[in-house]
Design an enzyme around this catalytic site. Sequence first.
Site, short mmCIF file in Angstrom:
data_model
loop_
_atom_site.label_atom_id
_atom_site.label_comp_id
_atom_site.label_asym_id
_atom_site.label_seq_id
_atom_site.Cartn_x
_atom_site.Cartn_y
_atom_site.Cartn_z
N ASP A 82 0.85 -1.18 0.00
CA ASP A 82 0.00 0.00 0.00
C ASP A 82 0.89 1.23 0.00
OD1 ASP A 82 -1.95 1.88 0.18
OD2 ASP A 82 -2.78 1.22 2.10
N HIS A 96 80.00 -23.06 -84.69
CA HIS A 96 79.65 -21.96 -83.76
C HIS A 96 79.03 -20.79 -84.51
CE1 HIS A 96 81.68 -23.94 -80.45
NE2 HIS A 96 82.72 -24.17 -81.28
N CYS A 150 76.01 -23.35 -75.49
CA CYS A 150 77.35 -23.71 -75.98
C CYS A 150 78.40 -23.16 -75.01
CB CYS A 150 77.56 -23.15 -77.39
SG CYS A 150 79.19 -23.53 -78.08
N CYS A 156 81.20 -20.84 -76.69
CA CYS A 156 80.81 -19.46 -76.97
C CYS A 156 80.81 -18.61 -75.70
CB CYS A 156 79.43 -19.43 -77.63
SG CYS A 156 79.40 -20.16 -79.29
#
Length: 1475
Positions: free
Chosen positions: A497, A1212, A1236, A1239
């Site tokens: 209340d 070559h 080669c 070369c």
Amino acid sequence: MKRRELEKKLRKVRVTPQQDKYYTIGNLQWAIRMINLMGIKCVCDEECSAAEVALIITQFSALDLENSPIRGKEEVAIKNTLKVFWSLLAGYKPESTETALGYWEAFTYREREARADKEGEIKSIYPSLTQNTQNKKQTSNQTNTQSLPAITTQDGTPRFDPDLMKQLKIWSDATERNGVDLHAVNILGVITANLVQEEIKLLLNSTPKWRLDVQLIESKVREKENAHRTWKQHHPEAPKTDEIIGKGLSSAEQATLISVECRETFRQWVLQAAMEVAQAKHATPGPINIHQGPKEPYTDFINRLVAALEGMAAPETTKEYLLQHLSIDHANEDCQSILRPLGPNTPMEKKLEACRVVGSQKSKMQFLVAAMKEMGIQSPIPAVLPHTPEAYASQTSGPEDGRRCYGCGKTGHLKRNCKQQKCYHCGKPGHQARNCRSKNREVLLCPLWAEEPTTEQFSPEQHEFCDPICTPSYIRLDKQPFIKVFIGGRWVKGLVDTGADEVVLKNIHWDRIKGYPGTPIKQIGVNGVNVAKRKTHVEWRFKDKTGIIDVLFSDTPVNLFGRSLLRSIVTCFTLLVHTEKIEPLPVKVRGPGPKVPQWPLTKEKYQALKEIVKDLLAEGKISEAAWDNPYNTPVFVIKKKGTGRWRMLMDFRELNKITVKGQEFSTGLPYPPGIKECEHLTAIDIKDAYFTIPLHEDFRPFTAFSVVPVNREGPIERFQWNVLPQGWVCSPAIYQTTTQKIIENIKKSHPDVMLYQYMDDLLIGSNRDDHKQIVQEIRDKLGSYGFKTPDEKVQEERVKWIGFELTPKKWRFQPRQLKIKNPLTVNELQQLVGNCVWVQPEVKIPLYPLTDLLRDKTNLQEKIQLTPEAIKCVEEFNLKLKDPEWKDRIREGAELVIKIQMVPRGIVFDLLQDGNPIWGGVKGLNYDHSNKIKKILRTMNELNRTVVIMTGREASFLLPGSSEDWEAALQKEESLTQIFPVKFYRHSCRWTSICGPVRENLTTYYTDGGKKGKTAAAVYWCEGRTKSKVFPGTNQQAELKAICMALLDGPPKMNIITDSRYAYEGMREEPETWAREGIWLEIAKILPFKQYVGVGWVPAHKGIGGNTEADEGVKKALEQMAPCSPPEAILLKPGEKQNLETGIYMQGLRPQSFLPRADLPVAITGTMVDSELQLQLLNIGTEHIRIQKDEVFMTCFLENIPSATEDHERWHTSPDILVRQFHLPKRIAKEIVARCQECKRTTTSPVRGTNPRGRFLWQMDNTHWNKTIIWVAVETNSGLVEAQVIPEETALQVALCILQLIQRYTVLHLHSDNGPCFTAHRIENLCKYLGITKTTGIPYNPQSQGVVERAHRDLKDRLAAYQGDCETVEAALSLALVSLNKKRGGIGGHTPYEIYLESEHTKYQDQLEQQFSKQKIEKWCYVRNRRKEWKGPYKVLWDGDGAAVIEEEGKTALYPHRHMRFIPPPDSDIQDGSS
């Protein structure tokens, strides 16, 4: 008696003769309610009789109300009301309460006289029983013995059993002091060994003093009796329940007609019930539950209290505090009147001295005798019981009825011995003080031993003191807000209340509430002025809150709790149901938000979108976006199927990319067989589940979208989501995370309820009668969080849930029909296959007719024509899905067996329980070419995992075939992870293939295959015959094609020897049973027509006869593809053009690479189509040209390469000369010159800085980035980068980095520049010690460090990209290394890390080959021919697994080991030992 008639009669009875107050029906109902509270069943209805009310009065009078809340005036009021009610039912017309009491006394007197007369008759029949009855008032045993051992014989006359009399005496002595305790149960088991049912009942009823214990035993026996009756319905062969309990038979009939098993069963029931009663009585109480009895000596009470305190796990200060206060508060009224003036701080010696004379007369006399003996005085008092009325009454009182605890409402113990104790620290039940974790010690202000009622003990419809306490964190106002508060030592129920200032209680509570009386005050209310009494300093407790308030007492109809109390216990008031708040989860994003423009919508869709947005905005699910929100996600609408309503969707693909995704909690659908059986089943669907969960505030701007009007009529409207949107990647995870917490709370509150959750679908099952209330409670709980569960979404008993149809005991798939549409798109076929896969546990049909149609289909809109097999497959599905079969659920303890069946395109399995299938499915066989045993073991592992997920336990397997074949197949399997328990059933299942080991006396085919470019060649060789075929393919396809050619041309029984492990393993493991594609499928179709195929393997390029010829045939076939010849004869007229498919496949080949014959006036043009060379021939001459079949009319430049190489080595010549002379591409001519060596030595060009590369050659250097020094090393072959942050550029730091590099990778060569930290002696010595070649580049030439310099640039780019996401340079460097080494960047190919691993693998293989070549020794052997004659010795060319290749008379031959005997190699230097 009718209710109206009873009410009229009650109104004529005065409460007291002096007052004009009369009884009402409300007084009777109050008394009945209080009787029910004490555990005595009392019902006021029209069929109630006076005898039943008299029995209730007797039971209530026998209760121990010493510490109960109803004693004194309330106890007298209840007894008087019941006696008035009895007198009315008995036919009397009492005028007042006194008159009714007189009728009751007369009735009880007549009953006692009748009982005494009956006992006299029995004594006259059995004079021997009167010998021990003369001292009846002096001994308690004879006082408590009311049931005499008179047993009825078969003819109806009573008989006397002297042995039973002894047993009664023993039982009476055993239960004299403590009733049915553990000692008495042991004695009961001995004395009832030879007794029948009636005698056992007589034995129990002979102890009226402990009638409550006997009632508890009888109730437990009745429970066992009812359980046996239910069990007997399903077991007709078992003894009847009436025979076990001896119902309707005399003792003699029980002894003769009923079997010993029945009597022993009843005896065991009684002993078990007595043991349960004894164990419940003798639980050790805690100190809070120890109270002094009304006649108990104070010394005994303190001894029990101290013993209980010593067993507590609490500090000594707490024990002392409890001893000081409990020694006073828990003492009886006599001791409290003496001890309270002394105070709690009085020493214990003074308390004991003060209360030594308190107790029973017997204890006082014992104390006096002991005191006189200590003084040396001879006691003149005889050692007999005192003849005082109190002492006599305490020793010769009548039999006590059963005891009942008013705290828990159970029988068999009092409140002080109740097991449901509470912690004295926090006041909460469920644990003791030693285990308490609460720090709240202020609750000691209130008596913590006051029991708080629980919902399990009382119901809300009972008395106000028995209602469950309301303990919410809020107070709901949808009903009267009643709560319970512990005030002044009692639980008080009152109405909240907020208009009252103080706590106002009824006047009835004045004597019950502890406090100090205060000054009365005036109350002004609706009814005027009222004077209320007042008590101050009243202690209260609610949950964990305590305090002191003033309490008013007045004539109020209901207790009121005003603001003086509410301000401390109530947090909020609300009338809404939705009170729980869902906290939004944070979401992370990486990168900027989506900025995808909105595409235009039609007017119809725009209007539909406007309506949907309007509703969402009104419901608060979306809100208007801020003006500065730059993000946008496209939105569109579609129509729902069936309803035609519009639905809004959003394209969240861009937002999903930047969202940090979470892990979904749902791992899949629950299996319906694993759902437990229950009595009730309910399914709930949560409506708008996503829209209930809020979206985090910080993430909402990223979900913004726009509504664009038609023709840009006005500005766009911008909105953003406030809840989880559909289609967002994190919505499922956030939803599951949120609902999981809610579901867990529900499961904790109802642990016996089965609750399944899958997304927004809930399945609730239970065996409780209040199942609907539980479902409603769950719905209310979900509703408190805002989740809607509409009634139309709730299904009961027979529910449809996530595609299944469930009942409390059974389950099945929901009936459905699959639509057959022909033709259909790829997307529609995928959906059809998905629907079939879903119901495969019911249908169990392989799906290869449908899945084969999806191969190599990438366009979802491509049309596909269903084959007859596919249509038949779908029709079979529809036939079984029209009415699916109901299946059982898995029971606890039932044996589970998985039955496996082999089909050509898969494995069908069934999960069996008691021989009935409850789950099943099909496991398709993929194209991994693995053997059957591996596939079955993998399938068994998957099925076992599924059963473990479904039931939590493993299953056994039932396989086709025989155990011998299975074990033989397992022995060939090298990598077994787990072998399951299996059984077998008869079935024509072959674990082994037609293919097996090589057998002698069979024709042997040697097969080989090779590849050059995109062209593959397959060749087989057999006894001098060679056959080859060239086609586009891979090495593996070439090997398989050669085997396929050999199978087509070979006899039914043959041998095939290949040098491909891939082909060998595939052939050895029965390829005819696998639905493989391509060439494997061709082989699988050929093998069933063979009787036996021996498969062998030999290593390639080892000079083994047969394999060498096949290998040469492959080379010749690949080389012969260069000359071009027509497959058929060609006739070209002058000026005629004709197209020609050459059948030549070679990557990079061009028509210009071919040279026509000089004698043919033909112009050649062409192109490459699907890697095949297609030519166009033009006759540029004046005569007809005829080219015969297989006649070479042009050659490729490849045939000129050897001639060009030889010419260059001689002269070559330059690349230009080679191009003009030999018609070679310039790139090939330059390559000939570059190779080669002469070369290279004669070149006159200046040598620049080189950039060395190679396997395990590392380039290292230091670089700088953001004031940080980074050491970088790159493996030149793979590009693998290794980097590390170093504090300074010194030789020591570089040496440490080199050591870490060697620890992780293989380093054979280190290359660096000429920096001081790389050329220091420390680095040189370290490399020399580790055996690493150390080189440096040319000074000031960055080309020598090209690889590491490029790595510097890439590394810095990645560091800049990751800098914003990392806190340290080291973290960004780690991310950059992972990105460089292990990411392909979307371009495909191998990563640097994978290339490096291949180098490591190659190095390991080279080491093994070198080791094998070192360990290889020359082998010789003797062989046995067909005539079983040994020949030799012969040299072993190759020794394989089970066979070897030897050199026999200049030829190679293959012999199995069983026909060979190996010997040491012959040595000419070894002399004969006889010489």
